[in-house]
Design a protein around this motif. Sequence first.
Motif, PDB file in Angstrom:
ATOM      1  N   UNK A  14     -18.932  89.906  66.551  1.00 34.77           N
ATOM      2  CA  UNK A  14     -19.968  90.888  66.219  1.00 34.77           C
ATOM      3  C   UNK A  14     -19.977  91.238  64.737  1.00 34.77           C
ATOM      4  N   UNK A  15     -18.812  91.230  64.083  1.00 37.05           N
ATOM      5  CA  UNK A  15     -18.758  91.601  62.665  1.00 37.05           C
ATOM      6  C   UNK A  15     -19.222  90.478  61.739  1.00 37.05           C
ATOM      7  N   UNK A  16     -19.395  89.254  62.321  1.00 38.88           N
ATOM      8  CA  UNK A  16     -19.879  88.112  61.528  1.00 38.88           C
ATOM      9  C   UNK A  16     -21.109  87.536  62.226  1.00 38.88           C
ATOM     10  N   UNK A  17     -22.285  87.965  61.800  1.00 39.86           N
ATOM     11  CA  UNK A  17     -23.518  87.582  62.474  1.00 39.86           C
ATOM     12  C   UNK A  17     -24.011  86.250  61.912  1.00 39.86           C
ATOM     13  N   UNK A  18     -23.269  85.169  62.249  1.00 39.61           N
ATOM     14  CA  UNK A  18     -23.588  83.843  61.740  1.00 39.61           C
ATOM     15  C   UNK A  18     -24.015  82.946  62.899  1.00 39.61           C
ATOM     16  N   UNK A  19     -25.004  82.108  62.653  1.00 35.48           N
ATOM     17  CA  UNK A  19     -25.401  81.090  63.636  1.00 35.48           C
ATOM     18  C   UNK A  19     -26.316  80.071  62.968  1.00 35.48           C
ATOM     19  N   UNK A  20     -26.448  78.899  63.623  1.00 38.78           N
ATOM     20  CA  UNK A  20     -27.320  77.818  63.163  1.00 38.78           C
ATOM     21  C   UNK A  20     -28.566  77.821  64.031  1.00 38.78           C
ATOM     22  N   UNK A  43     -38.278  58.198  71.328  1.00 34.92           N
ATOM     23  CA  UNK A  43     -38.950  56.886  71.346  1.00 34.92           C
ATOM     24  C   UNK A  43     -40.411  56.994  70.911  1.00 34.92           C
ATOM     25  N   UNK A  44     -40.810  56.063  70.082  1.00 41.74           N
ATOM     26  CA  UNK A  44     -42.199  56.035  69.614  1.00 41.74           C
ATOM     27  C   UNK A  44     -42.484  56.979  68.470  1.00 41.74           C
ATOM     28  N   UNK A  45     -41.489  57.739  68.028  1.00 36.93           N
ATOM     29  CA  UNK A  45     -41.696  58.687  66.946  1.00 36.93           C
ATOM     30  C   UNK A  45     -41.095  58.139  65.649  1.00 36.93           C
ATOM     31  N   UNK A  46     -41.758  58.414  64.533  1.00 37.36           N
ATOM     32  CA  UNK A  46     -41.274  57.943  63.244  1.00 37.36           C
ATOM     33  C   UNK A  46     -40.627  59.059  62.432  1.00 37.36           C
ATOM     34  N   UNK A  47     -40.379  60.201  63.045  1.00 37.05           N
ATOM     35  CA  UNK A  47     -39.736  61.328  62.371  1.00 37.05           C
ATOM     36  C   UNK A  47     -38.457  61.712  63.115  1.00 37.05           C
ATOM     37  N   UNK A  48     -37.510  62.228  62.327  1.00 36.27           N
ATOM     38  CA  UNK A  48     -36.264  62.700  62.941  1.00 36.27           C
ATOM     39  C   UNK A  48     -36.568  63.895  63.839  1.00 36.27           C
ATOM     40  N   UNK A  49     -35.879  63.952  64.956  1.00 37.01           N
ATOM     41  CA  UNK A  49     -36.077  65.077  65.867  1.00 37.01           C
ATOM     42  C   UNK A  49     -35.259  66.268  65.369  1.00 37.01           C
ATOM     43  N   UNK A  50     -35.921  67.411  65.245  1.00 40.40           N
ATOM     44  CA  UNK A  50     -35.271  68.648  64.848  1.00 40.40           C
ATOM     45  C   UNK A  50     -35.055  69.487  66.107  1.00 40.40           C
ATOM     46  N   UNK A  51     -33.804  69.793  66.399  1.00 36.56           N
ATOM     47  CA  UNK A  51     -33.463  70.550  67.604  1.00 36.56           C
ATOM     48  C   UNK A  51     -33.424  72.041  67.292  1.00 36.56           C
ATOM     49  N   UNK A  52     -33.978  72.822  68.207  1.00 35.29           N
ATOM     50  CA  UNK A  52     -33.909  74.263  68.070  1.00 35.29           C
ATOM     51  C   UNK A  52     -32.502  74.740  68.402  1.00 35.29           C
ATOM     52  N   UNK A  53     -31.942  75.554  67.517  1.00 32.63           N
ATOM     53  CA  UNK A  53     -30.606  76.086  67.719  1.00 32.63           C
ATOM     54  C   UNK A  53     -30.639  77.492  68.288  1.00 32.63           C
ATOM     55  N   UNK A  54     -29.719  78.318  67.818  1.00 30.14           N
ATOM     56  CA  UNK A  54     -29.551  79.660  68.355  1.00 30.14           C
ATOM     57  C   UNK A  54     -30.489  80.654  67.670  1.00 30.14           C
ATOM     58  N   UNK A  55     -30.782  81.707  68.400  1.00 28.73           N
ATOM     59  CA  UNK A  55     -31.570  82.818  67.864  1.00 28.73           C
ATOM     60  C   UNK A  55     -30.708  84.058  67.683  1.00 28.73           C
ATOM     61  N   UNK A  56     -29.484  84.031  68.146  1.00 27.45           N
ATOM     62  CA  UNK A  56     -28.492  85.083  67.917  1.00 27.45           C
ATOM     63  C   UNK A  56     -27.104  84.483  68.107  1.00 27.45           C
ATOM     64  N   UNK A  57     -26.062  85.265  67.887  1.00 21.77           N
ATOM     65  CA  UNK A  57     -24.726  84.676  67.778  1.00 21.77           C
ATOM     66  C   UNK A  57     -24.023  84.457  69.106  1.00 21.77           C
ATOM     67  N   UNK A  58     -24.513  85.050  70.221  1.00 21.49           N
ATOM     68  CA  UNK A  58     -23.808  84.945  71.501  1.00 21.49           C
ATOM     69  C   UNK A  58     -24.412  83.918  72.456  1.00 21.49           C
ATOM     70  N   UNK A  59     -25.714  83.877  72.559  1.00 19.76           N
ATOM     71  CA  UNK A  59     -26.380  83.108  73.614  1.00 19.76           C
ATOM     72  C   UNK A  59     -26.111  81.614  73.483  1.00 19.76           C
TER      73      UNK A  59
END
Length: 679
Positions: free
Chosen positions: A303-309, A329-345
């Motif tokens: 909780x004291x370090x609110x860090x996440x990607x 497949x079939x895409x010419x761009x790297x896939x960007x994955x959605x990460x976290x929106x807060x530090x716990x979930x």
Amino acid sequence: DGCGHTVLGPESGTLASINYPRTSPNSTVCEWEIRVKPGQRVQLRFGDFDIDDSDSCHSSYLRVHNGIGPNRTEIGKYCGFSFQMDGLITSKSNEVTVQFMSGIHASGRGFLAAYSTTDKSDLITCLDNASHFSEPEFNKYCPAGCVIPFADISGTIPHGYRDSSSLCMAGVHAGVVSNTLGGQINVVISKGIPYYEGSLANNVTSKVGPLSTSLFTFKTSGCYGTLGMESGAIPDSQITSSSILEWPNQTGQINIWKPENARLKRVGPPWAALISDEHQWLQIDLNKEKKITGIITTGSTLAEYYYYVSAYRILYSDDAQKWTVYREPGMDKDKIFQGNTELYQEVRNNFIPPIVARFFRINPLKWHQKIAMKVELLGCQFSIGRAPKITLPPPPPPPQNKNDEKNADFTDDLINSVKTSLQTDKTTFTPEIKNTTVTPNVALAAVLVPVLVMVFTSLILILVCAWHWRNRKKKTEGTYDLPYWDRAGWWKGMKQFLPSKSAEHEETPVRYSSSEISHLRPREVPTMLQTESAEYAQPLVGGIVGTLHQRSTFKPEEGKEASYADLDPYNSPIQEVYHAYAEPLPITGPEYATPIIMDMSSHPSTPLGVPSISTFKAAGNQAPPLVGTCSKLLSRTDSASSAQALYDIPKGQTGPGSADELVYQVPQSMALSTGSKDE
């Protein structure tokens, strides 16, 4: 300007009018050009259709064409409020044009449709949910583009999804199908649960849901097990990073957020990069090639370090030298994955198709304050089938004559034909990847354990049988050994535990072991009396004996004359006791020896006053004359009709006054005296 939600994939897709499901604006137009592989055709299915038809499809309508461009031909023109179009619209070629026109109108949601190639006969739309189908289990094809903002789902895997959830959107959330490609789903309906959890996965947010009558889940390949970050199966030495965050706290202690801290659900700090930029990475070595189907991430969980990607890329390699960025497949761009929106979930992302690699690298692209994360990988063991190795016969030796030349030519033709068939049978199909979430060791143990149990059980049975056979063999040694009570039958052995009848009506036979009697003193013999039944006749011990009849079963003592003058065994000095065994009965005779019945009324009396140990009682109520001798039995009677045998009272007591008094049995196999001796 009339185009709404649109995803056009190579084999399927989804399209909708602008503002759907709200009323579309006036005077707008949109045109979609759909192409699939040559040789295939396109089919179109509507999930919702609500277009104003007040002017008979003049200014507001939806038109479908075969082909693209000026040479296209019209398939149909459609309009109407809540128009039900249950069937499929099928093209004649691999190209289709869909045109939407919105004129002046006061209401109308517009439309939402899905398309696919015609080989997907079970195509559904993104609006279909489980309540639309009555089967307990069914297969359907979901089009690409079903992650739509106007559809909701509740639930998560493995517990299941609420029946009101969109089937295809739930399939994307579960990682069964890809939003950009679509795919086949296998749905199973079951009883609902009181509460449905919410989670974020594959860029789809599942909401918390209340009780429902039913829920649905998906059948999958099963390759979704954890690969060892949380459990520690992946050692610390195989987890590395581009940099490590270190700093002293208020007490002066150095805090190091090392890469081995990046284990999901582990208490404590995570891994954090010293510098927060797009060149940082966390690398995991799986030690060998694995089939990786997904990843779960969290923030720092402190909780004291609110860090996440919040966003990242995935790279993989077989040698940690040449890296490949993951793309769909079939895409010419790297896939960007959605990460976290807060530090716990915990946030899950799946790879469709899976990644097969040994080295796995996470490259953060967006973060909150600092790059920090904990990770777990999902997947299973990877195995690939290999073609069997074919060994050709060695070349023959040089021919020495014409016959050998013919044989050599035949062999060459055979080898050439085999080589030709091998070249012809080559295929370019990709090898089938089988799910091996259960390791071979577990499968081998599942087979060996029952086999070992059966082997040990068989050995135990053999040992028990051998022990039983050995005991039976010991019991049967010796012709004259007496058997155990159970060999005479269950009922005969149990008679000793039942209440006995009057002594005047039934005589209980006497039995004792020869091995025990031979080691006893004469005064200890009476303690060995038993009341078990025996298969053979018992030796009789009595005072004055009559004659033996023809069916006597007793074996006379060898080398000794019959006499009535033996000493009294109760008062004589210690002497060796000789026991005569009964001969086995004839096969045709009765099972037990015929009881000996004696009539003592005619036997001469002995002088009074002389002690006697006679065990017989004279007939009538008058006590027999006392005899000072103990007689040894030499014969027995075969009479079955004379009076019953009675026994006198114990030594030292006065004789009974009537025939109703108790009688006693005499010890069996005791040495009999023929003479008289004073007490």
